[in-house]
Design a protein around this motif. Structure first.
Motif, PDB file in Angstrom:
ATOM      1  N   THR A  60      50.869  18.926 136.156  1.00 40.27           N
ATOM      2  CA  THR A  60      50.193  20.137 135.988  1.00 40.27           C
ATOM      3  C   THR A  60      48.851  20.136 135.693  1.00 40.27           C
ATOM      4  OG1 THR A  60      50.829  20.616 133.769  1.00 40.27           O
ATOM      5  CG2 THR A  60      52.154  21.281 135.526  1.00 40.27           C
ATOM      6  N   HIS A  61      48.079  18.822 135.276  1.00 42.84           N
ATOM      7  CA  HIS A  61      46.825  18.726 134.834  1.00 42.84           C
ATOM      8  C   HIS A  61      45.801  18.409 135.803  1.00 42.84           C
ATOM      9  CE1 HIS A  61      48.845  17.290 130.611  1.00 42.84           C
ATOM     10  NE2 HIS A  61      48.976  18.519 131.261  1.00 42.84           N
ATOM     11  N   LYS A  62      44.762  18.869 135.938  1.00 41.30           N
ATOM     12  CA  LYS A  62      43.709  18.383 136.930  1.00 41.30           C
ATOM     13  C   LYS A  62      43.214  17.028 136.652  1.00 41.30           C
ATOM     14  CE  LYS A  62      40.631  22.025 138.268  1.00 41.30           C
ATOM     15  NZ  LYS A  62      39.176  22.651 137.941  1.00 41.30           N
ATOM     16  N   ASN A  63      43.353  16.059 137.565  1.00 41.94           N
ATOM     17  CA  ASN A  63      42.973  14.546 137.393  1.00 41.94           C
ATOM     18  C   ASN A  63      43.995  13.784 136.572  1.00 41.94           C
ATOM     19  OD1 ASN A  63      40.342  14.797 138.804  1.00 41.94           O
ATOM     20  ND2 ASN A  63      39.558  15.700 137.042  1.00 41.94           N
ATOM     21  N   SER A  64      45.099  14.161 136.608  1.00 44.67           N
ATOM     22  CA  SER A  64      46.425  13.923 135.938  1.00 44.67           C
ATOM     23  C   SER A  64      46.813  12.418 136.059  1.00 44.67           C
ATOM     24  CB  SER A  64      47.845  14.625 136.421  1.00 44.67           C
ATOM     25  OG  SER A  64      48.262  14.371 137.437  1.00 44.67           O
ATOM     26  N   THR A 117      45.395  25.225 128.419  1.00 49.06           N
ATOM     27  CA  THR A 117      44.745  25.178 127.002  1.00 49.06           C
ATOM     28  C   THR A 117      44.756  23.832 126.845  1.00 49.06           C
ATOM     29  OG1 THR A 117      44.300  25.972 124.697  1.00 49.06           O
ATOM     30  CG2 THR A 117      46.452  25.549 125.668  1.00 49.06           C
ATOM     31  N   THR A 118      43.753  23.281 125.956  1.00 43.23           N
ATOM     32  CA  THR A 118      43.980  21.945 125.299  1.00 43.23           C
ATOM     33  C   THR A 118      44.701  21.618 124.232  1.00 43.23           C
ATOM     34  OG1 THR A 118      41.732  22.087 124.028  1.00 43.23           O
ATOM     35  CG2 THR A 118      41.777  21.568 126.280  1.00 43.23           C
ATOM     36  N   TYR A 119      45.123  20.610 123.890  1.00 46.33           N
ATOM     37  CA  TYR A 119      45.625  20.168 122.749  1.00 46.33           C
ATOM     38  C   TYR A 119      45.182  20.610 121.365  1.00 46.33           C
ATOM     39  CZ  TYR A 119      48.000  17.430 119.064  1.00 46.33           C
ATOM     40  OH  TYR A 119      48.264  16.751 117.763  1.00 46.33           O
ATOM     41  N   LEU A 165      45.157  17.250 127.431  1.00 46.31           N
ATOM     42  CA  LEU A 165      44.231  16.632 126.911  1.00 46.31           C
ATOM     43  C   LEU A 165      42.821  16.929 126.561  1.00 46.31           C
ATOM     44  CD1 LEU A 165      45.054  12.793 127.327  1.00 46.31           C
ATOM     45  CD2 LEU A 165      45.218  13.864 125.273  1.00 46.31           C
ATOM     46  N   GLU A 166      42.265  17.264 127.756  1.00 45.70           N
ATOM     47  CA  GLU A 166      40.776  17.893 127.350  1.00 45.70           C
ATOM     48  C   GLU A 166      40.569  18.904 128.754  1.00 45.70           C
ATOM     49  OE1 GLU A 166      38.801  13.828 128.902  1.00 45.70           O
ATOM     50  OE2 GLU A 166      38.535  14.528 126.793  1.00 45.70           O
ATOM     51  N   PRO A 198      43.399  14.987 119.398  1.00 46.35           N
ATOM     52  CA  PRO A 198      44.540  13.677 120.013  1.00 46.35           C
ATOM     53  C   PRO A 198      44.166  12.256 119.483  1.00 46.35           C
ATOM     54  CG  PRO A 198      43.032  14.772 121.522  1.00 46.35           C
ATOM     55  CD  PRO A 198      42.736  15.566 120.318  1.00 46.35           C
ATOM     56  N   ILE A 199      45.146  11.808 119.399  1.00 44.01           N
ATOM     57  CA  ILE A 199      45.078  10.392 118.963  1.00 44.01           C
ATOM     58  C   ILE A 199      46.157   9.495 119.620  1.00 44.01           C
ATOM     59  CG2 ILE A 199      45.135   8.447 117.068  1.00 44.01           C
ATOM     60  CD1 ILE A 199      44.458  10.897 115.131  1.00 44.01           C
ATOM     61  N   PHE A 200      45.658   8.413 120.306  1.00 47.63           N
ATOM     62  CA  PHE A 200      46.570   7.675 121.244  1.00 47.63           C
ATOM     63  C   PHE A 200      47.482   6.929 120.356  1.00 47.63           C
ATOM     64  CE2 PHE A 200      47.708   3.700 123.563  1.00 47.63           C
ATOM     65  CZ  PHE A 200      48.407   4.409 124.510  1.00 47.63           C
TER      66      PHE A 200
END
Length: 271
Positions: free
Chosen positions: A184-188, A236-238, A226-227, A246-248
């Motif tokens: 559902t995200h752009k550029n997923s 909305t972003t995290y 994520l962004e 956010p931390i990987f």
């Protein structure tokens, strides 16, 4: 021929379980009117999220989410694993050609499911031979026709996201935040939280748009990215939602080694 046999087989199973199953559905219907919830997928973005920050609302989860180490940090009320025939010793595909695959995941999943008797599990009636109990509810045509207002416009049981959003509407939730539903995200990115790496870019910017155009008339949907944004629903972003950066984390940090070994046995998973 295959689909006809499957339909007859499922009808037979429903015949013996219909009364009890219908009672469970009626009891659950609109049990969360006016509330908000989280609907979790298993996308790669979950590697960046602290799940303990999402325990303020009831959660609906699906598929392999049970393998996330922080599963119990959430208020998981509902779990869907709709895939027909998944919980047979050999997985049977319902497509034009029958495919038999040795399923080494389902035993591990069943074992984990049994440790959460307070979670309501939803599945296809074909799984009732191995997936059964007081907290198991089976979905099918009667569920779609009796409880989902748009059932005649689109297949609501095609894919876990459609199932879970339809469940949220059935349960009465007014708003749902989609977390880990990366398509559902752009550029997923394509991948799962339990796979290795940071995923691969895809071109699914309008994924499930036809379904969202219908379902969002019945529930307010917001995807947590994520962004970025979304082409199909609100986003909305995290960081905006939680205030956290956010931390990987690699799959080895959020899934137990034994569970990763089990997941690695399924064809196509890059563990």
């Amino acid at each position: 021929m295959i689909k006809l046999f499957s339909k007859c087989f499922k009808s037979m199973l429903f015949y013996f379980k219909a009364d009890k199953n219908n009672y469970k559905l009626k009891k659950l219907n609109n049990s969360h009117v006016g509330e908000e919830c989280y609907i979790f997928g298993d996308g790669i973005s979950l590697k960046y999220f602290d799940l303990s920050l999402f325990n303020d609302k009831p959660s609906i989860v699906s598929n392999n989410f049970i393998f996330h180490k922080d599963f119990e940090k959430l208020d998981v009320k509902y779990y869907s694993f709709y895939e027909p025939y998944w919980f047979l010793p050999f997985f049977v595909s319902e497509l034009k050609r029958i495919k038999f695959l040795r399923n080494r995941l389902q035993k591990k999943q069943l074992k984990k499911f049994k440790t959460f008797p307070d979670v309501t599990f939803f599945s296809d009636i074909s799984n009732s031979l191995n997936l059964n109990g007081n907290n198991i509810v089976y979905l099918g045509d009667s569920f779609s026709k009796n409880y989902i207002p748009y059932h005649n416009k689109i297949n609501i049981l095609e894919g876990s996201l459609r199932v879970n959003i339809s469940l949220a509407i059935f349960l009465g939730f007014k708003k749902a935040y989609l977390i880990g539903h990366d398509y559902t995200h752009k550029n997923s990115l394509t991948s799962h939280f339990y796979e290795h790496g940071k995923g691969i870019k895809n071109k699914l910017n309008d994924w499930n748009k036809d379904f969202f155009d219908i379902s969002k008339k019945y529930i307010d949907l917001v995807t947590v990215t994520l962004e970025g944004e979304s082409n199909t629903i609100k986003s909305t972003t995290y960081k905006k939602l939680t205030g956290d950066i956010p931390i990987f984390k690699e799959n080895t940090e959020i899934v137990d080694k034994d569970d990763l070994r089990s997941l690695s046995l399924w064809p196509g998973y890059k563990i």
